[in-house]
Design an enzyme around this catalytic site. Structure first.
Site, PDB file in Angstrom:
ATOM      1  N   ARG A  80       8.920 -31.873  18.575  1.00  0.00           N
ATOM      2  CA  ARG A  80       8.033 -32.602  17.674  1.00  0.00           C
ATOM      3  C   ARG A  80       8.795 -33.287  16.548  1.00  0.00           C
ATOM      4  O   ARG A  80       8.435 -34.381  16.113  1.00  0.00           O
ATOM      5  CB  ARG A  80       6.999 -31.635  17.077  1.00  0.00           C
ATOM      6  CG  ARG A  80       6.001 -31.120  18.084  1.00  0.00           C
ATOM      7  CD  ARG A  80       5.247 -29.931  17.562  1.00  0.00           C
ATOM      8  NE  ARG A  80       6.121 -28.795  17.323  1.00  0.00           N
ATOM      9  CZ  ARG A  80       5.673 -27.582  16.988  1.00  0.00           C
ATOM     10  NH1 ARG A  80       4.391 -27.362  16.840  1.00  0.00           N
ATOM     11  NH2 ARG A  80       6.520 -26.589  16.792  1.00  0.00           N
ATOM     12  N   PRO A 168       3.724 -23.392   4.428  1.00  0.00           N
ATOM     13  CA  PRO A 168       4.471 -23.737   3.204  1.00  0.00           C
ATOM     14  C   PRO A 168       5.824 -24.352   3.556  1.00  0.00           C
ATOM     15  O   PRO A 168       6.492 -23.931   4.507  1.00  0.00           O
ATOM     16  CB  PRO A 168       4.642 -22.391   2.488  1.00  0.00           C
ATOM     17  CG  PRO A 168       3.578 -21.515   3.061  1.00  0.00           C
ATOM     18  CD  PRO A 168       3.398 -21.949   4.484  1.00  0.00           C
ATOM     19  N   HIS A 846      -0.413 -18.550  42.918  1.00  0.00           N
ATOM     20  CA  HIS A 846       0.228 -17.296  42.560  1.00  0.00           C
ATOM     21  C   HIS A 846       0.825 -17.353  41.159  1.00  0.00           C
ATOM     22  O   HIS A 846       1.248 -18.417  40.697  1.00  0.00           O
ATOM     23  CB  HIS A 846       1.340 -16.950  43.566  1.00  0.00           C
ATOM     24  CG  HIS A 846       0.826 -16.736  44.951  1.00  0.00           C
ATOM     25  ND1 HIS A 846       1.577 -17.009  46.075  1.00  0.00           N
ATOM     26  CD2 HIS A 846      -0.366 -16.283  45.403  1.00  0.00           C
ATOM     27  CE1 HIS A 846       0.874 -16.720  47.153  1.00  0.00           C
ATOM     28  NE2 HIS A 846      -0.305 -16.279  46.776  1.00  0.00           N
ATOM     29  N   PRO A 873      12.885 -26.265  58.781  1.00  0.00           N
ATOM     30  CA  PRO A 873      12.236 -27.466  59.329  1.00  0.00           C
ATOM     31  C   PRO A 873      12.161 -28.576  58.286  1.00  0.00           C
ATOM     32  O   PRO A 873      12.341 -28.336  57.088  1.00  0.00           O
ATOM     33  CB  PRO A 873      10.837 -26.965  59.717  1.00  0.00           C
ATOM     34  CG  PRO A 873      10.609 -25.782  58.842  1.00  0.00           C
ATOM     35  CD  PRO A 873      11.953 -25.143  58.615  1.00  0.00           C
TER      36      PRO A 873
END
Length: 1193
Positions: A80, A168, A846, A873
Site C-alpha cells: 500500500r 496513531p 480442498h 499425460p
C-alpha cells in the site's frame, strides 16, 4: 478452506487483547523484563455504499480526534505504501478528507503496480509495506516470483476501497525497524526475524534469521531465541524483543494463527532508564477458520470495542453468540462477493453439505455445475486446456449429499446467472458433471436440478443453452434417465453420459473440439451370479435338536438367521501392507450405513470374518446392533470406551474414526495410546490444522498410519474397505473392487478416488490398493508414505499419483524417484492447471489446494514430474489412454499376469434403499393428507409455511388448512378466530375448569391437568355444538317451521341443543351471542340457518325468557352457514364436517386456552391440594336391614 486472511485491524485487535492474556506456550516462555504491552490504539473506518458516507466520529475512539494519524486501506492489498495508498502524519480532519476522497472509488491494481516504481518515502526512511513471506519449510524462493505473482494476480483486478484502518502516527528512526514473521508448516512453526525491516527489506528468505519450533520437540530457551534471531540487535533491546517474541508466539499458538507478519516492528529506546517499547506498524495475518469452535469466543472478545474504550460500542444487529462480534473473513481485493455468491455462501453455512460458487466471468459462455471438490477442478482444467478459459463463467461445486431443496436453490442460482443479459449468438453451455458418488443418491439431487431447469425453460431456450451431463454413483441410472426425459420435454438439448464415459470426456464434446484419441471405454455391466456357499466360519448348525445348548452356552434354532464368527489372534503383516483379508477394525461413532457397506464389501470379497469387530460410541449405553451378512444377520457390540473395546477384541488393529471435527482430536489421541492399533482413518472435515499436526506427530512416534483428516478413506480390493470408500455395492462390483488388481494409487480427493477405481477397472486389471489422503494442508500420511509402501509390495506393479495445486508433497515423490527409492513405473498428474488462467485468486474445493509459490502450481509439478521420469499425460483427459498403454506394456513384459475373472456374489439390496429407488412397494400403515415436513420446508395442505406468514393468513387460516384442507375467505377465518376467543374461558366454576384446577392442585403437570379438563367436554358441557348444528339444520332441511320444530321436540321430550341458559335471558342477553350475530349478519354472504335459529328463539322465549339461543347454539348454526354458503364446500362435504366433530373441535381448541390459563394460575398461586368440604356432600349409607347382594365364597 482452513487458513483465511483477516484484516489488519482485526489482527491488531487480537494482539492488543491477547498479548498479555494468552497462556504461555511453555513454562519458560514468560517475560523477565518489565515489559510494556503495546496500547490497543487502532480504529476502523468503513464506507457505506447505500449512504455514501464513512463511519461517523461518534463511533470512533476519542484519541482519533486528538492525535496525529496514519490512514490506509485495510482490504488485503499488498504494498500500500508504494501504491500511494497511505496518509501519514495527518490530523483527523485531514485523514477523514483523504479517506473520503478514496472511499467508494474503484482502484485498479495496474495503478498500484505503476506506483511501485515511483514511491519515495521522505520521513526518516519510514516504511509501511511488506513483501509477503509465504515460503514453505526450507523451500528456495524464486527471486522474481513476487513480481510475477503480483502481476498475474492483480493486474486486471479492479476493486472498490471501502475499509480503512486508522492508527496513531509514530515518528521513529529507520534503525528501530525490524521484521518478524511466523509461518506454519507440516513439521512445525518457523519464526523469521531480521534487524532490517521496512520497505527496503529485500529478499526475506535470503537475509532473515530463522528459528524452527518443531512439533513435539522441546521448546527453545530464551537464550536460543536471542542467539538465533537477535544476533544483530543491540544488547539493550534483546531482552525486550525476546519477551515480545515469546508472547507473540504464545498468541500465535493459542489463537490458531496460520500466518503472522509484522513489518516494520518498531523497538524504541527506553526513556529515563525505562524498558524499550514495542510498536507494530504494518501487519498481515491468517487464522485457521476451522478452529472457530475453539477460538471463536477468543476472537470475538478481542473485537469487542467497549473493552478498550467504554464510550465506543461495537455495532451489532442482534445478540451475538459470544462477547463481541464474530470474526470477519474478507474476500481478496477486487473479489467482493456478488449477491449470488453471498447467497450460496449463506446456504453453505446452513447445511452439512458443501455448496460453493465463484463467478469468474458473468459474460462467459461456459458454465459448470459439478458435484465434488476434486471433480470441479478437473472440469475447469479441461475447459482451460482446450483454450476456453476466457469463456469459463464460474467455478463451484456441490457435494456432501445436499437435499433436493438445497440442490434446487444452488441450480436455480446458476441457471438464473446463465440466462441474464442479451443472448449470445453462439449460445451457451452448461456442464452438469461429477465423479462417481460414494453415497449421494444421484437421482435425488438431480430432482432439484431438474426443477430449476423446468422453471427457466423459456430463458434457457432463448439463450440457446446446451446441456451436457455426466455422473455416476448410487441410483445414477434413474438420474440420467430423468435428465434424458427432461431434454425431450424441455426443448433444450441435453446430452447424457454415465461412468462408462471418462469424467471430462463431455468437455470436448460440449466445446465442439475434436480429439485425436478418445478414452471412452465399453461399459461393463455388473454381473449377478448366484450366492456363494455359506462361509465355513459360520458356527450356526441346523443339525442340533431344537433348543439344544451349545458348548459356549448358546442355543441353535431351526432357520436361525444370526451368523456368528470365530476370531483368531491377529496375524502379523509386513509394514508395507497395513490391510489384508484378515484386517479387523473398530468404527468410532454410530455409522450403521457405513458399517453395512463395509460388511457387504467383505461378503462380496469372500472374507471369512467381517472387517468390523465393534463400534465405539461414548454417548450411549452398551448395546448390540444387527447387520446383514449376505442374506443372514450378524451382531456387533457397541462399547462406550476405547479401553473396553480394545480389551475385548485383541485382534483389531485399525480404527475408522467418524468422530466430529470437535471431538476427533481427543478421541484420536486416546486411540493412539493403545499399542495394538496400527492404522487410523480420520473421516471428519474441518479439523484444526494445529490439531492435525499434533496427531500426525504422535502417530509418527508410534509408527501408526493416519489416513485423513477430511478423507473418504481408502480401499484394498478383495480385503478391506474404509467406511464409505468405493461407493455402494453396484459401483464396487462394476469397478471390480471385490478382487485385487495390480495398480496402487494415491489421491487427495475421495470423489476422484472412485473415478480412478472406475478408470483402472476399464483400462487395466483393476486397483490393488487406493488411498485418499484427504484435502487438508496437513494429512496424516502423504503421497510418498503410500507410494513407498506400494514400491515395497511385490503384488503392486504400477503406481498412480493424482496430485493437485498447492503444497509440496509431490516433490517428495520426485526426490524419491530421483534417488532410486521408487523404481516401479509411476503415472502422475496434478490437477488445478486452470489456476493460472484466473484473473483473481480462487480457492478450490480442498483446504490445501492453493499455491503459495510458483513451485506449488499444478503446471510446475507436472513439469517437474515429467522431467524426473514420471509418465505424465498431456492433459487429464489423456490419463486413461496412458494407463492403457503402460498396463499393456507391463503385461507384454510379463510383469503383470492378468488372472481369470471370478464372479462376485450377489448382495441383496437393503429394503430401505430398494424402496428409495422405487424397486419395491409397501402399503403405508398410515395416511396423512394435511401436512408434510419431509422437504426443505414444512407444508400445510399444500401451502408452504413461509407463505403462511408472508400472506398473514392468521390462526384462522391455519385452522382452515389443517382442518378443511383449503383456504377459506378472510371473513371465514376471522370468524374462526372470533370463536376461539369467545370460547377460551367461562370462569373457574364450570366443570372443565374445575377439573383442571383440582388436578393442578394435586400436583399434576400441565398436560395431565389439561386432559382432566378436556375429558369433561361432552353433550352436557361444551360439546353441544355438533348436536345443535345437527338439530337445527335437520329441522330446517326437513321443512319444519320454527314452531313445528319446537313442538316436535317437546312431544319427543327432547331438549333443543343450543337453546337455554341458566343465567342469561331476554332481558339479560349474552353479549357473546350478540357479538357473533352482529359479525355474521355483517360479513357472511348468507346466514339462513342463523335466521331460522333466531325464529326458534322467539318461540321458546315466549314460554320462558331464559330459553334463549345460547353461545353454543349461535356458534353452531353460524358455522353451518359458513360451511354451506362460503363456496369452499359442497353440501355433502359441509354435512360430513358437522358429523365428524369439526364444530366441537372449535370449542376444544378454544377452551384449551382457558384450561391452560387456570393451570398456570394455580401453579403461580402455589395452591395446595384441594379437598372438598364434607358439609357440601350428602352421605347416605344404606341401612343394614335393606336387601343387599352378597358374594358367595
Amino acid at each position: 478452506m482452513s487458513s483465511k486472511a483477516i484484516r489488519e485491524y482485526d489482527a491488531k485487535l487480537l494482539l492488543a487483547y491477547w498479548l498479555e492474556r494468552a497462556p504461555s506456550v511453555d513454562s519458560s516462555a514468560k517475560p523477565i523484563t518489565n515489559f510494556a504491552f503495546p496500547s490497543p490504539r487502532v480504529a476502523q473506518v468503513s464506507w457505506d455504499p447505500e449512504t455514501n458516507t464513512i463511519t461517523p466520529e461518534t463511533r470512533l475512539p476519542s484519541w482519533v480526534l486528538s492525535s496525529k494519524l496514519v490512514a490506509k486501506p485495510d482490504q488485503l492489498i499488498k504494498r500500500r505504501g508504494k501504491a500511494g495508498l497511505l496518509a501519514l502524519n495527518k490530523t483527523w480532519e485531514e485523514a477523514k478528507e483523504w479517506i473520503t476522497a478514496h472511499a467508494g472509488k474503484p482502484q485498479k491494481a495496474s495503478d498500484i503496480l505503476r506506483a511501485l516504481h515511483v514511491f519515495v518515502l521522505a520521513f526518516h526512511g519510514f516504511a509501511w509495506t511488506r513483501p509477503r513471506h509465504t515460503s514453505s519449510f526450507a523451500l528456495k524462493r524464486d527471486p522474481d516470483w513476487w513480481a510475477v505473482r503480483v502481476n498475474r494476480e492483480v493486474e486486471s483486478v479492479t476493486g472498490t476501497l471501502s475499509n480503512f484502518i486508522v492508527e496513531p502516527f509514530l515518528p521513529h528512526p529507520s534503525s528501530a525497524e525490524y521484521y518478524v514473521c511466523i509461518t506454519s508448516q507440516r513439521e512445525g512453526d518457523t519464526i523469521l526475524f531480521t534487524h532490517e525491516g521496512g520497505v527496503d527489506i529485500g529478499d526475506v528468505d535470503a537475509k532473515a534469521l530463522k528459528l524452527e519450533i518443531l512439533v513435539g520437540k522441546p521448546f527453545p530457551s530464551r537464550d536460543k531465541f536471542a542467539a538465533t534471531l537477535l544476533k544483530h540487535v543491540p544488547p539493550e533491546k534483546q531482552d525486550t524483543l525476546v519477551d515480545f517474541l515469546l508472547r507473540l508466539y504464545s498468541v500465535y499458538v493459542d489463537l490458531h494463527f496460520a500466518y503472522l507478519e509484522i513489518n516494520p516492528l518498531v523497538c524504541l529506546d527506553g526513556v529515563n532508564g525505562s524498558q524499550p517499547t514495542i510498536h507494530y506498524l504494518d501487519m498481515a495475518a491468517k487464522l485457521d477458520q476451522t478452529a472457530d469452535s475453539i477460538c471463536g469466543p477468543k476472537w470475538a472478545i478481542a473485537r469487542d470495542l467497549s473493552i478498550y474504550e467504554s464510550a465506543v460500542a461495537t455495532q451489532s444487529k442482534g445478540v451475538s453468540a459470544d462477547r463481541g462480534p464474530p470474526m470477519v473473513w474478507p474476500a481478496p481485493f477486487g473479489r467482493d462477493l456478488t449477491k449470488e455468491e453471498a447467497y450460496i455462501q449463506k446456504l453453505d453455512g446452513s447445511t452439512g453439505a458443501s455448496l460453493k460458487l465463484t463467478v469468474l466471468n458473468p459474460e462467459g459462455r461456459i458454465w459448470t455445475m459439478v458435484a465434488g471438490g476434486g471433480a470441479s477442478v478437473v472440469y475447469s482444467d479441461a475447459i482451460a486446456a482446450h483454450g476456453f478459459a476466457h469463456e469459463l463463467a464460474n467455478y463451484g461445486e456441490y457435494s456432501g449429499a445436499p437435499t433436493e431443496g438445497q440442490t434446487y436453490e444452488y441450480a436455480k442460482t446458476i441457471v438464473d446467472l446463465i440466462t441474464r443479459g442479451p443472448p449470445n449468438p453462439e449460445g451457451k453451455i452448461l456442464i452438469i458433471g461429477g465423479g462417481i458418488a460414494n453415497f449421494t443418491n444421484v437421482a435425488a439431487t438431480f430432482k432439484g436440478i431438474i426443477r430449476a431447469l423446468q422453471e427457466y425453460k423459456t430463458p434457457l431456450i432463448s439463450h440457446q443453452v446446451r446441456i451436457y451431463v455426466r455422473r455416476g454413483g448410487p441410483n445414477y441410472q434413474e438420474g440420467l434417465k430423468a435428465m434424458r426425459l427432461l431434454g425431450e420435454s424441455l426443448g433444450v438439448p441435453i446430452k447424457v453420459y454415465g461412468p462408462e464415459t471418462h469424467i471430462t470426456e463431455i468437455v470436448p464434446l460440449a466445446l465442439g473440439v475434436k480429439r485425436e484419441t478418445t478414452s471412452t471405454a465399453p461399459s461393463v455391466p455388473p454381473t449377478s451370479p448366484p450366492s456363494p456357499e455359506p462361509s465355513k466360519a459360520a458356527t450356526a448348525s441346523d443339525d442340533t435338536a431344537v433348543g439344544a445348548i451349545q458348548p459356549d452356552g448358546g442355543r441353535s434354532q431351526p432357520n436361525d438367521q444370526i451368523v456368528r464368527f470365530e476370531t483368531s489372534p491377529n496375524q502379523s503383516r509386513p509394514s508395507y501392507r497395513p490391510f489384508d483379508a484378515t484386517t479387523r477394525s473398530f468404527v468410532y461413532g454410530l455409522q450403521p450405513r457405513a458399517i453395512q457397506g463395509m460388511l457387504d464389501f467383505d461378503y462380496s470379497c469372500g472374507r471369512q470374518t467381517p472387517s468390523v469387530a465393534a463400534m465405539i460410541y461414548p454417548f450411549g449405553g452398551h448395546h448390540i446392533q444387527k447387520f446383514y451378512w449376505g442374506t443372514k444377520e450378524t451382531l456387533l457390540p457397541v462399547y462406550t470406551s476405547v479401553d473396553e473395546a480394545v480389551k475385548k477384541h485383541p485382534d483389531v488393529d485399525v480404527v475408522v474414526n467418524f468422530a466430529s471435527s470437535r471431538s476427533v482430536y481427543s478421541s484420536t489421541l486416546e486411540i493412539l495410546t493403545y499399542g495394538q492399533i496400527k492404522a487410523i482413518a480420520i473421516i471428519a472435515e474441518g479439523v484444526p490444522e494445529r490439531h492435525a499436526r499434533e496427531i500426525l506427530h504422535v502417530a509418527n512416534l508410534k509408527n501408526v498410519h493416519i489416513i485423513g483428516p477430511a478423507t473418504v478413506g481408502g480401499i484394498k480390493p478383495g480385503c478391506f474397505k474404509i467406511g464409505n470408500s468405493g461407493g455402494m455395492m453396484d459401483n464396487i462390483i462394476a469397478s471390480k473392487l471385490y478382487r485385487p488388481g495390480s495398480v496402487g494409487y494415491v489421491s487427495k480427493s475421495g470423489g476422484m478416488s472412485n473415478e480412478l477405481n472406475n478408470i483402472l477397472s476399464l483400462y487395466t486389471n483393476g486397483t490393488y490398493e487406493g488411498i485418499a489422503i484427504g484435502g487438508d494442508r496437513y494429512p496424516g500420511t502423504t503421497f510418498i508414505d503410500h507410494l513407498l509402501r506400494y514400491e515395497e509390495d511385490p503384488e503392486c506393479k504400477l503406481l498412480v499419483l493424482l496430485g493437485e495445486v498447492g503444497g509440496i508433497e509431490e516433490y517428495r515423490v520426485i526426490e524419491a524417484v530421483k534417488e532410486g527409492k521408487i523404481k516401479k513405473p509411476i503415472i502422475a498428474w496434478a490437477i488445478g492447471t486452470c489456476a493460472k488462467m484466473f484473473a483473481t485468486e480462487v480457492q478450490f474445493g480442498h483446504a490445501g489446494s492453493l499455491a503459495n509459490s510458483d513451485r506449488e502450481t499444478a503446471d510446475a509439478k507436472n513439469r517437474a514430474m515429467r522431467e524426473a521420469g514420471f509418465i505424465v499425460p498431456e492433459t487429464f483427459e489423456d490419463l486413461p489412454q496412458v494407463l492403457k498403454e503402460t498396463y499393456d506394456g507391463l503385461v507384454g513384459k510379463g510383469i503383470i499376469k492378468p488372472a481369470a475373472e471370478r464372479e462376485p456374489p450377489v448382495i441383496p439390496m437393503d429394503y430401505k434403499w430398494a424402496q428409495e429407488l422405487g424397486l419395491i412397494r409397501k402399503p403405508a400403515a398410515f395416511i396423512s393428507t394435511i401436512s408434510d415436513e419431509r422437504g426443505q420446508e414444512l407444508i400445510y395442505a399444500g401451502m408452504r409455511i413461509s407463505d403462511v406468514f408472508k400472506e398473514d393468513i392468521g390462526l384462522g387460516g391455519v385452522v382452515s388448512l389443517l382442518w378443511f384442507k383449503r383456504r377459506l375467505p378472510l371473513w371465514a377465518t376471522k370468524f374462526v378466530e372470533m370463536v376461539l376467543m369467545l370460547t377460551a374461558d367461562h370462569g373457574p366454576a364450570v366443570s372443565g375448569a374445575m377439573n383442571t384446577i383440582v388436578a393442578t392442585r394435586a400436583g399434576k403437570d400441565l398436560i395431565s391437568s389439561l386432559a382432566s379438563g378436556l375429558l369433561t367436554i361432552g353433550s352436557r358441557f361444551g360439546g353441544a355444538l355438533d348436536e345443535a348444528a345437527a338439530m337445527f339444520s335437520g329441522a330446517r332441511d326437513t321443512g319444519l317451521t320454527p314452531r313445528e320444530f319446537v313442538d316436535q321436540s317437546r312431544k319427543a321430550n327432547k331438549l333443543i341443543s343450543g337453546i337455554g341458559h341458566k343465567i342469561k335471558s331476554v332481558s339479560n342477553p349474552d353479549l357473546r351471542v350478540q357479538l357473533v350475530k352482529e359479525y355474521v349478519q355483517k360479513h357472511f354472504p348468507s346466514h339462513s340457518l342463523l335466521d331460522y335459529a333466531l325464529a326458534v328463539e322467539k318461540v321458546t322465549t315466549s314460554k320462558k325468557d331464559t330459553l334463549i339461543l345460547n353461545v353454543d347454539g349461535c356458534i353452531a348454526v353460524c358455522f353451518v352457514d359458513l360451511l354451506r354458503d362460503s363456496g369452499a364446500f359442497n353440501r355433502e362435504e359441509a354435512d360430513e364436517y358437522i358429523k365428524i366433530g369439526a364444530l366441537n373441535g372449535l370449542f376444544v381448541l378454544g377452551r384449551s386456552i382457558g384450561f391452560i390459563g387456570h393451570h398456570l394460575d394455580q401453579k403461580r398461586l402455589r395452591a395446595p391440594l384441594y379437598r372438598h368440604p364434607a358439609d357440601d356432600i350428602f352421605i347416605n349409607m344404606a341401612d343394614v336391614s335393606q336387601p343387599r347382594v352378597l358374594g358367595r365364597i
